[in-house]
Design a protein around this motif. Sequence first.
Motif, mmCIF file in Angstrom:
data_model
loop_
_atom_site.group_PDB
_atom_site.id
_atom_site.type_symbol
_atom_site.label_atom_id
_atom_site.label_comp_id
_atom_site.label_asym_id
_atom_site.label_seq_id
_atom_site.Cartn_x
_atom_site.Cartn_y
_atom_site.Cartn_z
ATOM 1 N N TRP A 161 0.822 -1.213 0.000
ATOM 2 C CA TRP A 161 0.000 0.000 0.000
ATOM 3 C C TRP A 161 0.856 1.262 0.000
ATOM 4 C CZ3 TRP A 161 -4.729 -1.530 -1.056
ATOM 5 C CH2 TRP A 161 -5.131 -2.804 -0.647
ATOM 6 N N GLN A 163 2.191 4.662 -0.705
ATOM 7 C CA GLN A 163 1.707 5.941 -1.238
ATOM 8 C C GLN A 163 2.686 6.486 -2.269
ATOM 9 O OE1 GLN A 163 1.217 8.985 1.728
ATOM 10 N NE2 GLN A 163 0.400 10.498 0.288
ATOM 11 N N GLU A 164 3.977 6.274 -2.047
ATOM 12 C CA GLU A 164 4.996 6.787 -2.967
ATOM 13 C C GLU A 164 4.856 6.151 -4.347
ATOM 14 O OE1 GLU A 164 9.866 6.786 -3.490
ATOM 15 O OE2 GLU A 164 8.961 6.107 -1.614
ATOM 16 N N GLU A 167 1.639 7.494 -6.080
ATOM 17 C CA GLU A 167 1.748 8.869 -6.559
ATOM 18 C C GLU A 167 2.687 8.969 -7.755
ATOM 19 O OE1 GLU A 167 2.809 11.196 -3.168
ATOM 20 O OE2 GLU A 167 0.722 11.297 -2.419
ATOM 21 N N THR A 205 -5.514 2.382 2.916
ATOM 22 C CA THR A 205 -5.018 3.583 2.220
ATOM 23 C C THR A 205 -5.507 4.844 2.924
ATOM 24 O OG1 THR A 205 -6.921 3.467 0.710
ATOM 25 C CG2 THR A 205 -4.849 2.478 -0.051
ATOM 26 N N TRP A 207 -4.000 7.447 3.422
ATOM 27 C CA TRP A 207 -3.445 8.624 2.729
ATOM 28 C C TRP A 207 -4.246 8.986 1.481
ATOM 29 C CZ3 TRP A 207 -2.476 6.297 -1.853
ATOM 30 C CH2 TRP A 207 -2.122 4.950 -1.838
ATOM 31 N N TYR A 208 -5.148 8.106 1.048
ATOM 32 C CA TYR A 208 -5.951 8.387 -0.157
ATOM 33 C C TYR A 208 -7.242 9.092 0.253
ATOM 34 C CZ TYR A 208 -9.056 7.516 -4.118
ATOM 35 O OH TYR A 208 -9.960 7.668 -5.152
#
Length: 429
Positions: A161, A163-164, A167, A205, A207-208
């Motif tokens: 999962w 985030q980097e 993105e 997620t 961060w989403y």
Amino acid sequence: MTATAIPTETRGMDLLRFATAGSVDDGKSTLIGRLLYDTKSLFTDQLEAVEAVSQARGDEYTNLALLTDGLRAEREQGITIDVAYRYFATPRRKFIIADTPGHTQYTRNMVTGASTADLALILVDARKGLVEQSRRHAFLCSLLRVPHLVLCVNKMDLVDWSQEIFERIADEFTAFAAKLEAPDLTVVPISALRGDNIVSRSENTPWYEGPSLLHHLEHVHIASDRNLVDVRFPVQYVIRPQSTTVTDYRGYAGQVASGVLKAGDEVMVLPSGFTSRIAAIETADGPVEEAFPPMSVTVRLTDEIDISRGDLICRPTNAPAVAQDIEAMICWMDETRPLRVGAKYAIKHTTRSARAVIRGLRYRLDVNSLHRDESATELNLNEIGRVRLRTTVPLLADEYRRNRTTGGFIVIDETTNRTVGAGMIVEAG
């Protein structure tokens, strides 16, 4: 799990057509299976059959991809070949899905599935990132004027999962899409196998901040995608009742391609150029005051004009081109014979039929690199090129970028009666 019949109240609901695209093993069929499963759109026997096949293949889980890979060859090879159409509904909207193949040799199948889509889902494997196929499918969706794109970064569970990673893929695809005509782009991190961010937001997620995939599909605005400015009504059938009690009825049946028709409006009939006014608009459920795409209606005029199948009703001040010389992008679909300059074919454009000769091949387009090969002399299976053709009768045409209905046509081999190409008009006249 038992799927209930589609309730009567969904019949008047909004309909979203969307196509899936992506490279091999990116999880398109699994995603569709997950949507069907989580929206309770499966019958018990369907689910049991999938579970049985999954066990026979030695899968450790119920392989939801088998719900859409309907052909026997697809199940045996574990790939998607045909365009599989599936239907499901939620309380908010109805959906028709075209699950299109990812292989390069099935470009024609993807063109078929995406040609009528309001939205395209492009899947990428989070482990691999953007590949050549991803860019190719994005370009094809742009060429076919699909108004909305959703990039699904799948298999996020296999990259912890990150985030980097998400993105980075999102930024790379957004930069590529900026070179295309992609008016609306949304990026969603998902796991089709586990169901993360498919129907509801996933805890994996945090961060989403965007919506789940289904929430986006339910709420994406498509009404404004339709062309409500240019009135185009191709006549499909002339209705003249054989009843002795109705002697003066003459109606023109068809589907509204674009624009809004209202009783009392002044209209012009092409190719004759005669003008009249709309006396009434009727549907199977009775008369209506106005008609808009994609309604199927019968239009009656105040004057008796000689109108036949293939003619088109429009506004006197806003008419399509009446042209025999056409420039078009063509996707070639015939595996036996290539498109060559000088060859003759039948053309089907809206409700009008014509014959055409290929006058020239300007270039063949490499859909992977977007390179134009101006030395090309023919188009083979799944290749796309810009051609000049001349038709025996005028086409009542718009540019495809303005109107997908009056700007598109199919090419037919007269000897076999097979569809051998799909065309998108670039210029008419």
